[in-house]
Scaffold this motif. Sequence first.
Motif, PDB file in Angstrom:
ATOM      1  N   LYS A   1       0.825  -1.206   0.000  1.00 40.24           N
ATOM      2  CA  LYS A   1       0.000   0.000   0.000  1.00 40.24           C
ATOM      3  C   LYS A   1       0.858   1.255   0.000  1.00 40.24           C
ATOM      4  O   LYS A   1       0.446   2.305  -0.499  1.00 40.24           O
ATOM      5  N   TYR A   2       2.055   1.148   0.583  1.00 37.55           N
ATOM      6  CA  TYR A   2       2.976   2.294   0.612  1.00 37.55           C
ATOM      7  C   TYR A   2       3.324   2.715  -0.818  1.00 37.55           C
ATOM      8  O   TYR A   2       3.215   3.903  -1.164  1.00 37.55           O
ATOM      9  N   TYR A   3       3.714   1.787  -1.664  1.00 37.20           N
ATOM     10  CA  TYR A   3       4.091   2.126  -3.040  1.00 37.20           C
ATOM     11  C   TYR A   3       2.860   2.451  -3.888  1.00 37.20           C
ATOM     12  O   TYR A   3       2.939   3.262  -4.810  1.00 37.20           O
ATOM     13  N   LEU A   4       1.721   1.837  -3.566  1.00 38.88           N
ATOM     14  CA  LEU A   4       0.489   2.199  -4.265  1.00 38.88           C
ATOM     15  C   LEU A   4       0.154   3.668  -4.014  1.00 38.88           C
ATOM     16  O   LEU A   4      -0.207   4.397  -4.938  1.00 38.88           O
ATOM     17  N   ASN A   5       0.298   4.085  -2.768  1.00 40.14           N
ATOM     18  CA  ASN A   5       0.017   5.482  -2.428  1.00 40.14           C
ATOM     19  C   ASN A   5       0.963   6.419  -3.168  1.00 40.14           C
ATOM     20  O   ASN A   5       0.547   7.452  -3.702  1.00 40.14           O
ATOM     21  N   LYS A   6       2.249   6.066  -3.206  1.00 40.58           N
ATOM     22  CA  LYS A   6       3.237   6.885  -3.925  1.00 40.58           C
ATOM     23  C   LYS A   6       2.882   6.972  -5.412  1.00 40.58           C
ATOM     24  O   LYS A   6       2.945   8.046  -6.023  1.00 40.58           O
ATOM     25  N   TRP A   7       2.509   5.857  -6.011  1.00 40.73           N
ATOM     26  CA  TRP A   7       2.175   5.823  -7.429  1.00 40.73           C
ATOM     27  C   TRP A   7       0.916   6.647  -7.705  1.00 40.73           C
ATOM     28  O   TRP A   7       0.863   7.404  -8.679  1.00 40.73           O
ATOM     29  N   LYS A   8      -0.088   6.523  -6.832  1.00 43.90           N
ATOM     30  CA  LYS A   8      -1.323   7.296  -7.015  1.00 43.90           C
ATOM     31  C   LYS A   8      -1.044   8.792  -6.973  1.00 43.90           C
ATOM     32  O   LYS A   8      -1.531   9.554  -7.814  1.00 43.90           O
ATOM     33  N   VAL A   9      -0.261   9.226  -5.980  1.00 45.44           N
ATOM     34  CA  VAL A   9      -0.020  10.660  -5.799  1.00 45.44           C
ATOM     35  C   VAL A   9       0.907  11.205  -6.870  1.00 45.44           C
ATOM     36  O   VAL A   9       0.579  12.174  -7.570  1.00 45.44           O
ATOM     37  N   PHE A  10       2.085  10.616  -7.000  1.00 45.76           N
ATOM     38  CA  PHE A  10       3.121  11.196  -7.862  1.00 45.76           C
ATOM     39  C   PHE A  10       3.015  10.745  -9.318  1.00 45.76           C
ATOM     40  O   PHE A  10       3.462  11.455 -10.216  1.00 45.76           O
ATOM     41  N   GLY A  11       2.431   9.567  -9.539  1.00 47.25           N
ATOM     42  CA  GLY A  11       2.293   9.092 -10.905  1.00 47.25           C
ATOM     43  C   GLY A  11       0.964   9.446 -11.544  1.00 47.25           C
ATOM     44  O   GLY A  11       0.917   9.981 -12.649  1.00 47.25           O
ATOM     45  N   LEU A  12      -0.133   9.170 -10.843  1.00 49.34           N
ATOM     46  CA  LEU A  12      -1.465   9.356 -11.404  1.00 49.34           C
ATOM     47  C   LEU A  12      -2.108  10.687 -11.028  1.00 49.34           C
ATOM     48  O   LEU A  12      -3.179  11.021 -11.541  1.00 49.34           O
ATOM     49  N   GLY A  13      -1.487  11.438 -10.125  1.00 50.82           N
ATOM     50  CA  GLY A  13      -2.058  12.718  -9.699  1.00 50.82           C
ATOM     51  C   GLY A  13      -3.357  12.553  -8.933  1.00 50.82           C
ATOM     52  O   GLY A  13      -4.179  13.474  -8.898  1.00 50.82           O
ATOM     53  N   GLU A  14      -3.547  11.404  -8.303  1.00 55.60           N
ATOM     54  CA  GLU A  14      -4.767  11.135  -7.555  1.00 55.60           C
ATOM     55  C   GLU A  14      -4.544  11.364  -6.067  1.00 55.60           C
ATOM     56  O   GLU A  14      -3.409  11.307  -5.580  1.00 55.60           O
ATOM     57  N   LEU A  15      -5.631  11.573  -5.373  1.00 52.36           N
ATOM     58  CA  LEU A  15      -5.573  11.877  -3.961  1.00 52.36           C
ATOM     59  C   LEU A  15      -5.032  10.691  -3.169  1.00 52.36           C
ATOM     60  O   LEU A  15      -5.513   9.574  -3.306  1.00 52.36           O
ATOM     61  N   GLY A  16      -4.019  10.971  -2.358  1.00 57.83           N
ATOM     62  CA  GLY A  16      -3.438   9.936  -1.529  1.00 57.83           C
ATOM     63  C   GLY A  16      -3.837  10.111  -0.081  1.00 57.83           C
ATOM     64  O   GLY A  16      -4.722  10.892   0.261  1.00 57.83           O
ATOM     65  N   VAL A  17      -3.180   9.383   0.776  1.00 59.15           N
ATOM     66  CA  VAL A  17      -3.405   9.506   2.220  1.00 59.15           C
ATOM     67  C   VAL A  17      -2.065   9.826   2.867  1.00 59.15           C
ATOM     68  O   VAL A  17      -1.004   9.481   2.344  1.00 59.15           O
ATOM     69  N   VAL A  18      -2.105  10.505   4.012  1.00 61.81           N
ATOM     70  CA  VAL A  18      -0.883  10.812   4.737  1.00 61.81           C
ATOM     71  C   VAL A  18      -0.266   9.516   5.225  1.00 61.81           C
ATOM     72  O   VAL A  18      -0.925   8.707   5.869  1.00 61.81           O
ATOM     73  N   GLU A  19       0.995   9.310   4.883  1.00 55.19           N
ATOM     74  CA  GLU A  19       1.660   8.064   5.236  1.00 55.19           C
ATOM     75  C   GLU A  19       1.875   7.989   6.748  1.00 55.19           C
ATOM     76  O   GLU A  19       2.371   8.921   7.370  1.00 55.19           O
ATOM     77  N   GLY A  20       1.476   6.879   7.328  1.00 53.41           N
ATOM     78  CA  GLY A  20       1.650   6.698   8.758  1.00 53.41           C
ATOM     79  C   GLY A  20       0.664   7.480   9.588  1.00 53.41           C
ATOM     80  O   GLY A  20       0.887   7.717  10.776  1.00 53.41           O
ATOM     81  N   GLY A  21      -0.455   7.897   8.984  1.00 55.79           N
ATOM     82  CA  GLY A  21      -1.439   8.687   9.702  1.00 55.79           C
ATOM     83  C   GLY A  21      -2.030   7.930  10.888  1.00 55.79           C
ATOM     84  O   GLY A  21      -2.311   6.733  10.794  1.00 55.79           O
ATOM     85  N   ILE A  22      -2.214   8.614  12.000  1.00 60.41           N
ATOM     86  CA  ILE A  22      -2.710   7.977  13.217  1.00 60.41           C
ATOM     87  C   ILE A  22      -4.241   7.939  13.245  1.00 60.41           C
ATOM     88  O   ILE A  22      -4.841   6.977  13.705  1.00 60.41           O
ATOM     89  N   PHE A  23      -4.868   8.993  12.726  1.00 62.16           N
ATOM     90  CA  PHE A  23      -6.328   9.047  12.644  1.00 62.16           C
ATOM     91  C   PHE A  23      -6.718   9.153  11.161  1.00 62.16           C
ATOM     92  O   PHE A  23      -6.321  10.090  10.479  1.00 62.16           O
ATOM     93  N   GLU A  24      -7.497   8.193  10.690  1.00 63.81           N
ATOM     94  CA  GLU A  24      -7.875   8.153   9.281  1.00 63.81           C
ATOM     95  C   GLU A  24      -9.197   8.887   9.054  1.00 63.81           C
ATOM     96  O   GLU A  24     -10.207   8.570   9.689  1.00 63.81           O
ATOM     97  N   GLU A  25      -9.158   9.864   8.151  1.00 60.51           N
ATOM     98  CA  GLU A  25     -10.358  10.648   7.858  1.00 60.51           C
ATOM     99  C   GLU A  25     -11.431   9.761   7.239  1.00 60.51           C
ATOM    100  O   GLU A  25     -11.150   8.865   6.443  1.00 60.51           O
TER     101      GLU A  25
END
Length: 400
Positions: free
Chosen positions: A197-221
């Motif tokens: 999921k870590y690399y999926l998040n990186k790919w979504k944000v930096f590759g696809l320009g899609e909304l990601g999540v804060v890595e290591g977030g303690i409270f999930e929106e």
Amino acid sequence: MNKYSTTTAFEKILRLTKPVCIIQGGQASSKTISILMIFIYIAISKRNNTVLSIVTESLPNLKTGAIRDFENLLRDMGLYSKFEINQTDRTYKFGSNIIEFFSVQGESNRLGSRRQYLYINEADSITYDTFLALKARTDKTYLDFNPKKKFWVHTELENDDKVDFIKLTYLDNEFIPKSELESILWYKNKYEETGSKYYLNKWKVFGLGELGVVEGGIFEEDKDWSIISELPEEARYIGSSCDFGFSHVTAIVKLYRYYDKIIIDESLFKSSLTTPRIAKHIKNDSELLSTAIPCDSSRPEQVKELRSYGIPCISHKKRDVLSGIDLMHSFEILITSSSENVIDEFRNYCYATDKNGVSLGVPNKSMDKDNSIDAARYGFEYFLSNTRKNNGGFKVYSFG
């Protein structure tokens, strides 16, 4: 060919016509360079007395980012000597037109200045209130950001009929350097290899320009907490709590019961506050005065001073941070939309990591995103702990 030739991204941004133009983009999507080029073309056009402002959160970010890119553009386009440049004021004049650079931090007096064009670089680093102050006397506003997290652009602006919203990726930049393209595609390859999921998040944000999540977030929106527009009539006040600061922020939050949920409402979030000013704030709010206010136990002298002003503060014996976080996780949390600083901290409250990016399992204090959360934690521990006994005449609230 010039180093900075126009790209597909440039053409897409140029076609935006609404008063506010939001550009959500991945890495190397050419969003920043394209907007800077548009501003240069406006400045050298036949317009007169046009003010174009380029703004970021801090001066270091400005100098190493937008200003450096802007000056490289001017040199590449053969225009550097055509502008009258004041390095001290960070202004670039072409005839009667002026492009100015300033930061939000330390230059708040410039937020409400009149301008025709505004570009907020890395808009996710500034608050919604700051955006509103900047936009108030602006004809056309551009904002860009990497979509590392959801923030006020998505909750307040994305669906507004006066807003253009586009997403850009590296595919919109025909001149992306090979090394940068390879670094972006590396995230995709790593995700496909590992399923992480870590690399999926990186790919979504930096590759696809899609909304990601804060890595290591303690409270999930939208899972651990969500935003509500205002306090419901049925909400019942529980109490408030305080985390002290001076160079850092002093935060006071209010807690409300709403059926089986807990609402957090921001009461105070400000640095450089003396004790008399904190006392004045509390005295102006009858709800704050109606219950004991558990405060940071590391500042007993400040608790004592507040009590001398008639404030019902108590020095709260804190739990271990992680057990306090666990207690907060045991409730569904709602945060009022006006609690902008609380929302920002909940979105950015993360676990610390080691040099290899492995979570250490403790909150990252260095990010300074725990002020209102620490205050809320004291309130949860004092008012909502299942182990708290009814002593000293204090009423324990039970939920069921």
